[in-house]
Motif scaffolding. Structure first.
Motif, PDB file in Angstrom:
ATOM      1  N   PRO A  49      20.695  -3.223  -1.593  1.00 32.58           N
ATOM      2  CA  PRO A  49      19.842  -3.073  -0.504  1.00 32.58           C
ATOM      3  C   PRO A  49      19.408  -4.100   0.290  1.00 32.58           C
ATOM      4  O   PRO A  49      19.436  -5.274  -0.270  1.00 32.58           O
ATOM      5  CB  PRO A  49      18.487  -2.602  -1.322  1.00 32.58           C
ATOM      6  N   ASN A  50      19.400  -4.011   1.757  1.00 29.10           N
ATOM      7  CA  ASN A  50      18.872  -5.000   2.549  1.00 29.10           C
ATOM      8  C   ASN A  50      17.441  -5.420   2.189  1.00 29.10           C
ATOM      9  O   ASN A  50      16.887  -4.636   1.686  1.00 29.10           O
ATOM     10  CB  ASN A  50      19.560  -4.786   3.940  1.00 29.10           C
ATOM     11  N   GLU A  51      17.137  -6.259   2.904  1.00 30.93           N
ATOM     12  CA  GLU A  51      15.680  -6.878   2.792  1.00 30.93           C
ATOM     13  C   GLU A  51      14.637  -5.956   3.490  1.00 30.93           C
ATOM     14  O   GLU A  51      13.627  -5.489   2.753  1.00 30.93           O
ATOM     15  CB  GLU A  51      15.486  -8.121   3.405  1.00 30.93           C
ATOM     16  N   ILE A  52      15.097  -5.252   4.483  1.00 31.67           N
ATOM     17  CA  ILE A  52      13.955  -3.840   4.999  1.00 31.67           C
ATOM     18  C   ILE A  52      13.900  -2.780   3.974  1.00 31.67           C
ATOM     19  O   ILE A  52      12.703  -2.512   3.986  1.00 31.67           O
ATOM     20  CB  ILE A  52      14.770  -3.478   6.260  1.00 31.67           C
ATOM     21  N   THR A  53      14.901  -2.656   3.406  1.00 29.13           N
ATOM     22  CA  THR A  53      14.755  -1.374   2.392  1.00 29.13           C
ATOM     23  C   THR A  53      13.985  -1.887   1.165  1.00 29.13           C
ATOM     24  O   THR A  53      13.202  -0.876   0.796  1.00 29.13           O
ATOM     25  CB  THR A  53      16.395  -1.150   1.913  1.00 29.13           C
ATOM     26  N   VAL A  54      14.183  -3.143   0.713  1.00 22.03           N
ATOM     27  CA  VAL A  54      13.326  -3.413  -0.273  1.00 22.03           C
ATOM     28  C   VAL A  54      11.958  -3.499   0.156  1.00 22.03           C
ATOM     29  O   VAL A  54      10.804  -3.146  -0.601  1.00 22.03           O
ATOM     30  CB  VAL A  54      13.837  -4.932  -0.875  1.00 22.03           C
ATOM     31  N   GLN A  55      11.436  -4.133   1.522  1.00 19.17           N
ATOM     32  CA  GLN A  55      10.350  -4.052   1.708  1.00 19.17           C
ATOM     33  C   GLN A  55       9.639  -2.565   1.942  1.00 19.17           C
ATOM     34  O   GLN A  55       8.537  -2.574   1.592  1.00 19.17           O
ATOM     35  CB  GLN A  55      10.212  -4.925   2.887  1.00 19.17           C
ATOM     36  N   ALA A  57      10.517   0.022   0.241  1.00 20.72           N
ATOM     37  CA  ALA A  57      10.271   0.467  -1.030  1.00 20.72           C
ATOM     38  C   ALA A  57       8.749  -0.114  -1.750  1.00 20.72           C
ATOM     39  O   ALA A  57       8.087   0.571  -2.393  1.00 20.72           O
ATOM     40  CB  ALA A  57      11.411   0.398  -2.063  1.00 20.72           C
ATOM     41  N   ARG A  58       8.785  -1.473  -1.418  1.00 23.84           N
ATOM     42  CA  ARG A  58       7.623  -1.977  -2.164  1.00 23.84           C
ATOM     43  C   ARG A  58       6.391  -1.595  -1.382  1.00 23.84           C
ATOM     44  O   ARG A  58       5.441  -1.420  -2.018  1.00 23.84           O
ATOM     45  CB  ARG A  58       7.700  -3.543  -1.873  1.00 23.84           C
ATOM     46  N   ALA A  59       6.390  -1.384  -0.157  1.00 21.60           N
ATOM     47  CA  ALA A  59       5.096  -0.769   0.616  1.00 21.60           C
ATOM     48  C   ALA A  59       4.863   0.479   0.041  1.00 21.60           C
ATOM     49  O   ALA A  59       3.653   0.770   0.072  1.00 21.60           O
ATOM     50  CB  ALA A  59       5.478  -0.871   2.227  1.00 21.60           C
ATOM     51  N   LEU A  61       5.630   1.749  -2.853  1.00 24.09           N
ATOM     52  CA  LEU A  61       4.940   1.672  -4.083  1.00 24.09           C
ATOM     53  C   LEU A  61       3.451   1.149  -4.267  1.00 24.09           C
ATOM     54  O   LEU A  61       2.532   1.682  -5.032  1.00 24.09           O
ATOM     55  CB  LEU A  61       5.765   0.808  -5.212  1.00 24.09           C
ATOM     56  N   ASP A  62       3.305   0.122  -3.229  1.00 20.81           N
ATOM     57  CA  ASP A  62       1.787  -0.425  -3.195  1.00 20.81           C
ATOM     58  C   ASP A  62       1.117   0.738  -2.706  1.00 20.81           C
ATOM     59  O   ASP A  62      -0.217   0.820  -3.208  1.00 20.81           O
ATOM     60  CB  ASP A  62       1.961  -1.649  -2.300  1.00 20.81           C
ATOM     61  N   GLU A  63       1.346   1.588  -1.820  1.00 22.14           N
ATOM     62  CA  GLU A  63       0.304   2.581  -1.338  1.00 22.14           C
ATOM     63  C   GLU A  63       0.099   3.674  -2.352  1.00 22.14           C
ATOM     64  O   GLU A  63      -0.911   4.074  -2.639  1.00 22.14           O
ATOM     65  CB  GLU A  63       0.994   3.502   0.112  1.00 22.14           C
ATOM     66  N   LEU A  64       1.259   3.893  -3.163  1.00 22.05           N
ATOM     67  CA  LEU A  64       1.146   4.865  -4.360  1.00 22.05           C
ATOM     68  C   LEU A  64       0.064   4.302  -5.334  1.00 22.05           C
ATOM     69  O   LEU A  64      -0.892   4.995  -5.896  1.00 22.05           O
ATOM     70  CB  LEU A  64       2.285   5.244  -5.036  1.00 22.05           C
ATOM     71  N   ARG A  65       0.147   3.113  -5.770  1.00 26.73           N
ATOM     72  CA  ARG A  65      -0.527   2.360  -6.419  1.00 26.73           C
ATOM     73  C   ARG A  65      -2.233   2.565  -6.157  1.00 26.73           C
ATOM     74  O   ARG A  65      -2.932   2.634  -6.766  1.00 26.73           O
ATOM     75  CB  ARG A  65      -0.288   0.977  -6.965  1.00 26.73           C
ATOM     76  N   LYS A  66      -2.450   2.306  -4.915  1.00 28.06           N
ATOM     77  CA  LYS A  66      -3.651   2.017  -4.174  1.00 28.06           C
ATOM     78  C   LYS A  66      -4.301   3.470  -4.367  1.00 28.06           C
ATOM     79  O   LYS A  66      -5.431   3.635  -4.656  1.00 28.06           O
ATOM     80  CB  LYS A  66      -3.488   1.698  -2.674  1.00 28.06           C
ATOM     81  N   ARG A  67      -3.530   4.478  -4.098  1.00 24.13           N
ATOM     82  CA  ARG A  67      -4.236   5.938  -4.103  1.00 24.13           C
ATOM     83  C   ARG A  67      -4.339   6.594  -5.513  1.00 24.13           C
ATOM     84  O   ARG A  67      -5.380   7.160  -5.646  1.00 24.13           O
ATOM     85  CB  ARG A  67      -3.214   6.738  -3.394  1.00 24.13           C
TER      86      ARG A  67
END
Length: 85
Positions: A49-55, A57-59, A61-67
């Protein structure tokens, strides 16, 4: 020590008799037991995966954890967030 030498010789003789086949006739297999074909794997089948895809996916996951950490969310929504995983 002599027993070890005899065992090694015996094993080498058995391998010579079997024609180099390993594991009871597993011809055309690599040392890990995978089938070897005519085609060499040049690495094109691996998608990094390129950097945009990784970012992205990370975003997500962060939103799911927050919710999931918000106790005021309805239980139905919390279950919906977790269920696919």
């Amino acid at each position: 020590m002599e027993n070890l030498r005899q065992g090694a010789r015996s094993m080498a003789e058995q391998m010579m008799r079997s024609g180099g086949q390993r594991g009871g006739g597993q011809a055309n297999r690599d040392p890990l037991g995978r089938k070897q074909g005519d085609r060499l794997d040049d690495g094109d089948s691996v998608k990094v995966p390129n950097e945009i895809t990784v970012q992205r996916a990370r975003a997500i996951l962060d939103e799911l954890r927050k919710r999931l950490g918000q106790p005021s969310r309805p239980p139905v929504e919390l279950e919906r967030l977790v269920k696919p995983y």
